[in-house]
Design an enzyme around this catalytic site. Structure first.
Site, mmCIF file in Angstrom:
data_model
loop_
_atom_site.group_PDB
_atom_site.id
_atom_site.type_symbol
_atom_site.label_atom_id
_atom_site.label_comp_id
_atom_site.label_asym_id
_atom_site.label_seq_id
_atom_site.Cartn_x
_atom_site.Cartn_y
_atom_site.Cartn_z
ATOM 1 N N GLY B 48 0.687 -1.295 -0.018
ATOM 2 C CA GLY B 48 0.010 -0.028 0.020
ATOM 3 C C GLY B 48 0.704 1.181 0.149
ATOM 4 N N CYS B 282 -23.253 -7.154 -18.604
ATOM 5 C CA CYS B 282 -22.035 -7.154 -17.598
ATOM 6 C C CYS B 282 -21.048 -6.123 -18.280
ATOM 7 C CB CYS B 282 -21.596 -8.687 -18.089
ATOM 8 S SG CYS B 282 -22.455 -9.945 -17.348
#
Lengths: 261, 307
Positions: B48, B282
């Site tokens: 991160g 989708c």
């Protein structure tokens, strides 16, 4: 004198700061005790704001020490703490009310979020609690609850200052620094704000350092007064004493220069 | 095996366009690749954390995936099979061109099938098909700094990351709830990685956020213009920020996909005429095809897939 049994909340010793050759402030010594309001007066350029920055952790001094009575470890030099510790202190036990409310507020989020920010910063993660605490404080600073979700840009100067106060006091700090909290406000608003600050400070027992050039403000708010000139303290004592019977020639000049209305 | 058309080889990948001469493998020079790999290693070691890197100019404009393409170029090998998606779709301009770019400069096989790919470069979606530990997902990131909207100073945001002072992130969520009654952030929804760094997941819909949590595949993020690389190693905890009394939720639809009937995928709303007729399909085109193939038990004729 009266509170000598206690430990001081803030202990400032031989504090000096220089901007190159210029004196920012020099050899300042004082203590503040719980619930005490210390006023710092002086003409512009006399080092008031420098002093406030030095003792509030915003500017590292060249010499001397600033010690704060932390809850766990007692008196500690704030500039010898690690930065995370100091920043934690700044957003829990301290409050800083800036002269320009735009420096102390987030102008792009609502009043409620501004007040609640400190709660979130110390880990409160319950929206309903944050919101109810914020609205409590909005009421305490005598603002309309309808303004809770409004942006600070839509507020008047006095309201911004009250918002700033609420934002700082929500974590129940023990020491609040105020830099010219009433400058730029018209007289009637000033009076209301001063009333409010005085009420809150005495009710919550918060110690306070207030910097101002306005002797009227000092007479109303502060218990003790420190007069600064060219970076040095020329006189300090009980507010009424200093204002009614100034010893130093500069203080005498300052007191006599208030315009009669 | 549902190899669909004749111009696909046996492992379901597409044939290469002609390989361009005069370019290093995968376009970037080796020194640059080494630099980027070092940044990637650091990023993986600190989940991160945004690692600065010397982003190069690429033959496409900033904002088109220069960060992702540099990461892909640095990690791709001869044996890799590349899939590129843009908002879930394999056949939009950005996806087609990046796929062709690596076909031409690296000569690697490319595919549209999620489970066949070893490297998947994505713009703003995570494929619906769960990824495996043998795969790497490369995100294209426009703005890597999650604190940027509330704190404009870079010096300050770095300090906030360093000291884990993340209270301000909840100020953003608070604002949302105060004004709209719920968190309306629907994409680029901030997450906390491994209980430490707050990270911008790139503008994927928040629907995809739960997929990042404990994902078996390695996730790499490249921001070319902002010159940052960050990563989520496999099986790492990724938590979307929320309040105790306003928990994180993902989007849901009353409709199912009009083409494949799937009711658990991310749907795009498509306007089909001027009268306001609309359909929901989708967003992940490959997933949709596979669902239809399952239903009809027959391979679907494809068009425009690299032939």
């Amino acid at each position: 004198m009266t509170m000598s049994l206690q430990n001081p909340l803030l202990k400032v010793e031989n504090l000096s700061h220089y901007y190159g050759d210029q004196i920012g402030c020099e050899n300042i010594n004082f203590d503040i005790y719980n619930g005490e309001v210390l006023g710092v007066v002086g003409e512009s350029g006399s080092g008031k704001t420098t002093l406030l920055k030095l003792i509030s952790g915003l500017l590292c001094p060249n010499a001397g020490s600033v010690a704060f009575d932390t809850r766990i470890e007692g008196l500690r030099d704030i500039y010898k703490m690690s930065e995370p510790e100091r920043r934690l202190l700044m957003r829990t036990d301290w409050g800083i009310v800036y002269q320009n409310p735009k420096d102390g507020l987030r102008m792009n989020v609502s009043a409620g979020a501004n007040i609640g920010e400190r709660l979130m910063a110390i880990g409160n993660r319950n929206y309903a609690n944050i919101r109810s605490d914020s609205s409590d404080w909005l009421e305490k600073v005598e603002m309309d609850l309808e303004r809770m979700d409004h942006f600070p840009e839509t507020f008047s100067g006095g309201m911004l200052q009250r918002l700033q106060i609420a934002r700082n006091l929500i974590t129940k700090p023990r020491l609040v620094f105020m830099d010219e909290p009433t400058s730029g406000l018209d007289v009637s608003v000033q009076a209301r704000l001063l009333d409010l600050v005085r009420g809150l400070v005495s009710k919550l027992g918060i110690a306070c350092v207030i910097v101002s050039h306005d002797l009227g403000v000092m007479r109303l708010l502060s218990h003790r007064l420190m007069v600064m000139k060219s970076g040095k303290v020329v006189e300090q004592g009980l507010t009424d004493q200093v204002l009614d019977d100034p010893q130093d020639p500069y203080t005498q000049l300052l007191v006599s220069s208030i315009l009669p209305v | 095996m549902t190899a669909s058309s004749q111009n696909k080889n046996t492992n379901g990948s597409m044939e290469n366009p002609e390989i361009l001469e005069g370019y290093n493998f995968a376009y970037l020079d080796d020194q640059t690749k080494r630099m980027i790999r070092r940044a990637i290693l650091k990023a993986v070691a600190i989940p991160g954390y945004q690692v600065p890197f010397g982003s190069r100019e690429m033959p496409l404009p900033f904002g088109w995936g220069t960060g992702g393409i540099q990461v892909t170029a640095s990690i791709i090998g001869q044996d890799d099979i590349l899939k590129v998606i843009d908002q879930g779709s394999d056949d939009t301009t950005n996806a087609v061109n990046i796929r062709n770019f690596f076909g031409k400069t690296a000569g690697v096989d490319t595919t549209e099938k999620t489970n066949k790919a070893t490297v998947i470069q994505t713009r703003h979606r995570i494929p619906e098909t769960p990824l495996s530990k043998d795969q790497i997902l490369v995100y294209q990131v426009p703005i890597p700094e999650p604190l940027r909207w509330l704190e404009h100073r870079e010096t300050e945001t770095r300090k906030m990351h360093a000291l884990a002072e993340y209270g301000v992130m909840h100020v953003g969520l608070y604002e949302n709830i105060a004004h709209y009654g719920r968190v309306t952030t629907s994409y680029d929804y901030p997450v906390q990685v491994d209980d430490r760094y707050i990270m911008s997941p790139s503008p994927i819909p928040k629907f995809d956020n739960p997929k990042m949590d404990k994902m078996p595949a390695l996730q790499l993020f490249g921001a070319g213009r902002e010159k940052r690389i960050y990563a989520v190693p496999p099986f790492t905890k990724v938590k979307s920020l929320d309040f105790d009394d306003h928990p994180f939720t993902i989007e849901s639809w009353e409709e199912s996909c009009a083409l494949c009937g799937s009711s658990n995928s991310f749907l795009d709303e498509v306007i089909t005429d001027d009268e306001g007729t609309r359909m929901f399909v989708c967003s992940d085109s490959n997933f949709c095809k596979e669902q239809i193939e399952k239903l009809t038990n027959a391979p679907l004729l494809q068009n425009g897939d690299g032939s």
